[in-house]
Design a protein around this motif. Structure first.
Motif, PDB file in Angstrom:
ATOM      1  N   SER A  24       0.838  -1.191   0.000  1.00 23.05           N
ATOM      2  CA  SER A  24       0.000   0.000   0.000  1.00 23.05           C
ATOM      3  C   SER A  24       0.877   1.246   0.000  1.00 23.05           C
ATOM      4  O   SER A  24       2.018   1.209   0.465  1.00 23.05           O
ATOM      5  CB  SER A  24      -0.912  -0.014   1.229  1.00 23.05           C
ATOM      6  N   PRO A  25       0.376   2.368  -0.514  1.00 24.61           N
ATOM      7  CA  PRO A  25       1.193   3.570  -0.614  1.00 24.61           C
ATOM      8  C   PRO A  25       1.762   4.060   0.710  1.00 24.61           C
ATOM      9  O   PRO A  25       2.768   4.726   0.733  1.00 24.61           O
ATOM     10  CB  PRO A  25       0.238   4.604  -1.209  1.00 24.61           C
ATOM     11  N   GLY A  26       1.174   3.735   1.817  1.00 25.39           N
ATOM     12  CA  GLY A  26       1.691   4.181   3.101  1.00 25.39           C
ATOM     13  C   GLY A  26       2.467   3.116   3.842  1.00 25.39           C
ATOM     14  O   GLY A  26       2.778   3.271   5.009  1.00 25.39           O
ATOM     15  N   ALA A  27       2.777   2.010   3.191  1.00 25.62           N
ATOM     16  CA  ALA A  27       3.428   0.889   3.857  1.00 25.62           C
ATOM     17  C   ALA A  27       4.861   1.231   4.203  1.00 25.62           C
ATOM     18  O   ALA A  27       5.502   2.046   3.567  1.00 25.62           O
ATOM     19  CB  ALA A  27       3.396  -0.339   2.964  1.00 25.62           C
ATOM     20  N   SER A  28       5.346   0.557   5.242  1.00 32.31           N
ATOM     21  CA  SER A  28       6.733   0.781   5.627  1.00 32.31           C
ATOM     22  C   SER A  28       7.494  -0.527   5.530  1.00 32.31           C
ATOM     23  O   SER A  28       6.990  -1.569   5.899  1.00 32.31           O
ATOM     24  CB  SER A  28       6.820   1.337   7.041  1.00 32.31           C
ATOM     25  N   ILE A  29       8.693  -0.449   4.966  1.00 33.04           N
ATOM     26  CA  ILE A  29       9.570  -1.608   4.861  1.00 33.04           C
ATOM     27  C   ILE A  29      10.888  -1.231   5.518  1.00 33.04           C
ATOM     28  O   ILE A  29      11.479  -0.221   5.178  1.00 33.04           O
ATOM     29  CB  ILE A  29       9.808  -2.014   3.393  1.00 33.04           C
ATOM     30  N   GLY A  30      11.322  -2.040   6.446  1.00 28.75           N
ATOM     31  CA  GLY A  30      12.588  -1.761   7.120  1.00 28.75           C
ATOM     32  C   GLY A  30      12.529  -0.510   7.977  1.00 28.75           C
ATOM     33  O   GLY A  30      13.534   0.141   8.185  1.00 28.75           O
ATOM     34  N   GLY A  31      11.351  -0.136   8.447  1.00 25.22           N
ATOM     35  CA  GLY A  31      11.245   1.002   9.340  1.00 25.22           C
ATOM     36  C   GLY A  31      11.065   2.339   8.636  1.00 25.22           C
ATOM     37  O   GLY A  31      10.887   3.344   9.282  1.00 25.22           O
ATOM     38  N   GLY A  32      11.113   2.389   7.296  1.00 26.53           N
ATOM     39  CA  GLY A  32      10.977   3.654   6.584  1.00 26.53           C
ATOM     40  C   GLY A  32       9.727   3.684   5.726  1.00 26.53           C
ATOM     41  O   GLY A  32       9.224   2.660   5.304  1.00 26.53           O
ATOM     42  N   GLU A  33       9.211   4.866   5.480  1.00 26.98           N
ATOM     43  CA  GLU A  33       8.045   5.030   4.622  1.00 26.98           C
ATOM     44  C   GLU A  33       8.456   4.903   3.165  1.00 26.98           C
ATOM     45  O   GLU A  33       9.508   5.378   2.772  1.00 26.98           O
ATOM     46  CB  GLU A  33       7.439   6.421   4.813  1.00 26.98           C
ATOM     47  N   ILE A  34       7.611   4.306   2.365  1.00 27.63           N
ATOM     48  CA  ILE A  34       7.839   4.224   0.924  1.00 27.63           C
ATOM     49  C   ILE A  34       7.146   5.416   0.290  1.00 27.63           C
ATOM     50  O   ILE A  34       5.977   5.682   0.555  1.00 27.63           O
ATOM     51  CB  ILE A  34       7.284   2.916   0.332  1.00 27.63           C
ATOM     52  N   LYS A  35       7.873   6.151  -0.526  1.00 31.84           N
ATOM     53  CA  LYS A  35       7.308   7.291  -1.225  1.00 31.84           C
ATOM     54  C   LYS A  35       7.098   6.898  -2.676  1.00 31.84           C
ATOM     55  O   LYS A  35       7.940   6.257  -3.280  1.00 31.84           O
ATOM     56  CB  LYS A  35       8.243   8.491  -1.118  1.00 31.84           C
TER      57      LYS A  35
END
Length: 154
Positions: A24-35
Protein backbone atom coordinates in the motif's frame (compact mmCIF):
# COMPACT_ATOMS: atom_id res chain seq x y z
CA UNK A 1 13.60 -42.35 -1.15
CA UNK A 2 13.48 -38.53 -1.06
CA UNK A 3 10.33 -36.76 -1.74
CA UNK A 4 10.37 -33.36 -3.41
CA UNK A 5 7.60 -30.92 -2.79
CA UNK A 6 6.74 -28.04 -5.00
CA UNK A 7 6.31 -24.71 -3.31
CA UNK A 8 3.08 -22.95 -3.92
CA UNK A 9 3.03 -19.24 -4.20
CA UNK A 10 -0.30 -17.74 -3.46
CA UNK A 11 -1.51 -14.53 -1.95
CA UNK A 12 -2.67 -16.11 1.25
CA UNK A 13 0.62 -17.92 2.00
CA UNK A 14 3.04 -15.20 0.97
CA UNK A 15 5.03 -13.64 3.81
CA UNK A 16 6.99 -11.16 1.69
CA UNK A 17 5.56 -7.65 1.49
CA UNK A 18 2.72 -8.39 3.88
CA UNK A 19 0.42 -10.12 1.42
CA UNK A 20 0.46 -10.89 -2.25
CA UNK A 21 3.31 -8.67 -3.26
CA UNK A 22 1.10 -5.61 -3.12
CA UNK A 23 2.33 -2.76 -1.01
CA UNK A 24 0.00 0.00 0.00
CA UNK A 25 1.19 3.57 -0.61
CA UNK A 26 1.69 4.18 3.10
CA UNK A 27 3.43 0.89 3.86
CA UNK A 28 6.73 0.78 5.63
CA UNK A 29 9.57 -1.61 4.86
CA UNK A 30 12.59 -1.76 7.12
CA UNK A 31 11.24 1.00 9.34
CA UNK A 32 10.98 3.65 6.58
CA UNK A 33 8.05 5.03 4.62
CA UNK A 34 7.84 4.22 0.92
CA UNK A 35 7.31 7.29 -1.23
CA UNK A 36 5.60 6.90 -4.57
CA UNK A 37 5.67 8.98 -7.73
CA UNK A 38 3.57 8.95 -10.89
CA UNK A 39 5.66 8.85 -14.06
CA UNK A 40 4.55 10.70 -17.21
CA UNK A 41 3.46 7.40 -18.80
CA UNK A 42 1.03 6.80 -15.95
CA UNK A 43 3.12 4.19 -14.13
CA UNK A 44 3.20 4.36 -10.34
CA UNK A 45 6.74 3.66 -9.11
CA UNK A 46 8.72 3.92 -5.90
CA UNK A 47 10.39 7.32 -5.65
CA UNK A 48 14.17 7.28 -5.82
CA UNK A 49 16.18 8.82 -3.04
CA UNK A 50 18.92 11.03 -4.42
CA UNK A 51 20.96 13.97 -3.23
CA UNK A 52 19.99 16.00 -6.30
CA UNK A 53 16.44 16.31 -4.96
CA UNK A 54 17.67 17.70 -1.64
CA UNK A 55 19.36 20.68 -3.29
CA UNK A 56 22.95 19.56 -2.74
CA UNK A 57 25.33 19.14 -5.65
CA UNK A 58 26.72 15.63 -5.88
CA UNK A 59 30.51 15.41 -5.79
CA UNK A 60 32.15 12.51 -7.60
CA UNK A 61 35.75 11.36 -7.69
CA UNK A 62 37.19 10.71 -11.13
CA UNK A 63 40.50 8.97 -11.77
CA UNK A 64 42.18 10.74 -14.68
CA UNK A 65 44.95 8.72 -16.22
CA UNK A 66 47.72 10.22 -18.34
CA UNK A 67 50.41 8.20 -20.08
CA UNK A 68 52.61 7.91 -16.99
CA UNK A 69 50.55 9.18 -14.02
CA UNK A 70 47.04 9.24 -12.63
CA UNK A 71 45.17 11.86 -10.63
CA UNK A 72 42.08 11.49 -8.42
CA UNK A 73 39.92 14.57 -8.89
CA UNK A 74 36.76 15.46 -6.96
CA UNK A 75 34.34 17.45 -9.09
CA UNK A 76 30.60 18.06 -9.27
CA UNK A 77 28.67 15.46 -11.25
CA UNK A 78 26.98 18.17 -13.32
CA UNK A 79 30.28 19.71 -14.47
CA UNK A 80 31.41 19.68 -18.09
CA UNK A 81 34.50 18.14 -19.61
CA UNK A 82 35.75 21.69 -20.23
CA UNK A 83 35.65 22.41 -16.49
CA UNK A 84 37.47 19.15 -15.86
CA UNK A 85 40.17 20.24 -18.34
CA UNK A 86 40.64 23.50 -16.41
CA UNK A 87 41.22 21.56 -13.18
CA UNK A 88 43.61 19.22 -15.00
CA UNK A 89 45.57 22.15 -16.47
CA UNK A 90 46.60 23.11 -12.93
CA UNK A 91 47.87 19.60 -12.20
CA UNK A 92 49.47 18.68 -15.53
CA UNK A 93 50.75 22.06 -16.80
CA UNK A 94 48.94 21.45 -20.12
CA UNK A 95 46.55 24.11 -21.36
CA UNK A 96 42.92 22.99 -21.80
CA UNK A 97 43.12 23.26 -25.61
CA UNK A 98 46.16 20.92 -25.55
CA UNK A 99 44.24 18.15 -23.73
CA UNK A 100 42.08 15.41 -25.18
CA UNK A 101 39.76 13.58 -22.74
CA UNK A 102 38.56 10.07 -23.60
CA UNK A 103 35.73 8.32 -21.77
CA UNK A 104 34.30 4.94 -22.83
CA UNK A 105 36.49 4.93 -25.92
CA UNK A 106 35.26 8.27 -27.29
CA UNK A 107 36.84 11.69 -27.22
CA UNK A 108 34.52 14.04 -25.37
CA UNK A 109 33.79 17.66 -26.26
CA UNK A 110 34.21 20.51 -23.78
CA UNK A 111 30.48 21.27 -23.56
CA UNK A 112 29.39 17.71 -22.70
CA UNK A 113 28.24 17.22 -19.11
CA UNK A 114 29.79 14.41 -17.06
CA UNK A 115 26.50 13.02 -15.73
CA UNK A 116 24.83 13.10 -19.15
CA UNK A 117 27.61 11.00 -20.71
CA UNK A 118 27.47 8.50 -17.84
CA UNK A 119 30.50 9.40 -15.73
CA UNK A 120 29.92 8.14 -12.20
CA UNK A 121 31.89 8.05 -8.98
CA UNK A 122 35.31 6.37 -9.28
CA UNK A 123 35.17 6.14 -13.10
CA UNK A 124 38.33 6.44 -15.18
CA UNK A 125 38.94 9.11 -17.82
CA UNK A 126 41.97 9.03 -20.09
CA UNK A 127 43.79 12.31 -20.81
CA UNK A 128 45.99 12.56 -23.89
CA UNK A 129 48.03 15.42 -25.24
CA UNK A 130 46.82 16.66 -28.62
CA UNK A 131 49.20 15.12 -31.19
CA UNK A 132 49.10 18.18 -33.49
CA UNK A 133 50.13 20.51 -30.68
CA UNK A 134 52.82 18.09 -29.50
CA UNK A 135 54.25 17.98 -33.02
CA UNK A 136 54.12 21.77 -33.24
CA UNK A 137 56.05 22.05 -29.98
CA UNK A 138 58.70 19.63 -31.24
CA UNK A 139 59.05 21.50 -34.56
CA UNK A 140 59.22 24.82 -32.74
CA UNK A 141 61.98 23.60 -30.46
CA UNK A 142 63.85 22.19 -33.47
CA UNK A 143 63.71 25.60 -35.16
CA UNK A 144 65.11 27.29 -32.07
CA UNK A 145 67.95 24.76 -31.86
CA UNK A 146 68.69 25.03 -35.58
CA UNK A 147 68.51 28.87 -35.71
CA UNK A 148 72.19 29.70 -34.94
CA UNK A 149 73.46 27.42 -37.70
CA UNK A 150 73.37 29.03 -41.11
CA UNK A 151 74.84 27.87 -44.33
CA UNK A 152 77.05 30.27 -46.18
CA UNK A 153 77.14 29.95 -49.91
CA UNK A 154 80.17 31.30 -51.79
Amino acid sequence: MMRLRSKRFSRSNSKVGGGGGRVSPGASIGGGEIKWELRPGGMLVQKRESQENSGEETMITIRVSTVSKWHDISIQATSTFGELKIVLSILTKLEPHEQRLVFKGKEREDDEHLHMVGVRDKDKVLMLEDPAIREGKLLGSARVIGAPYRTISV
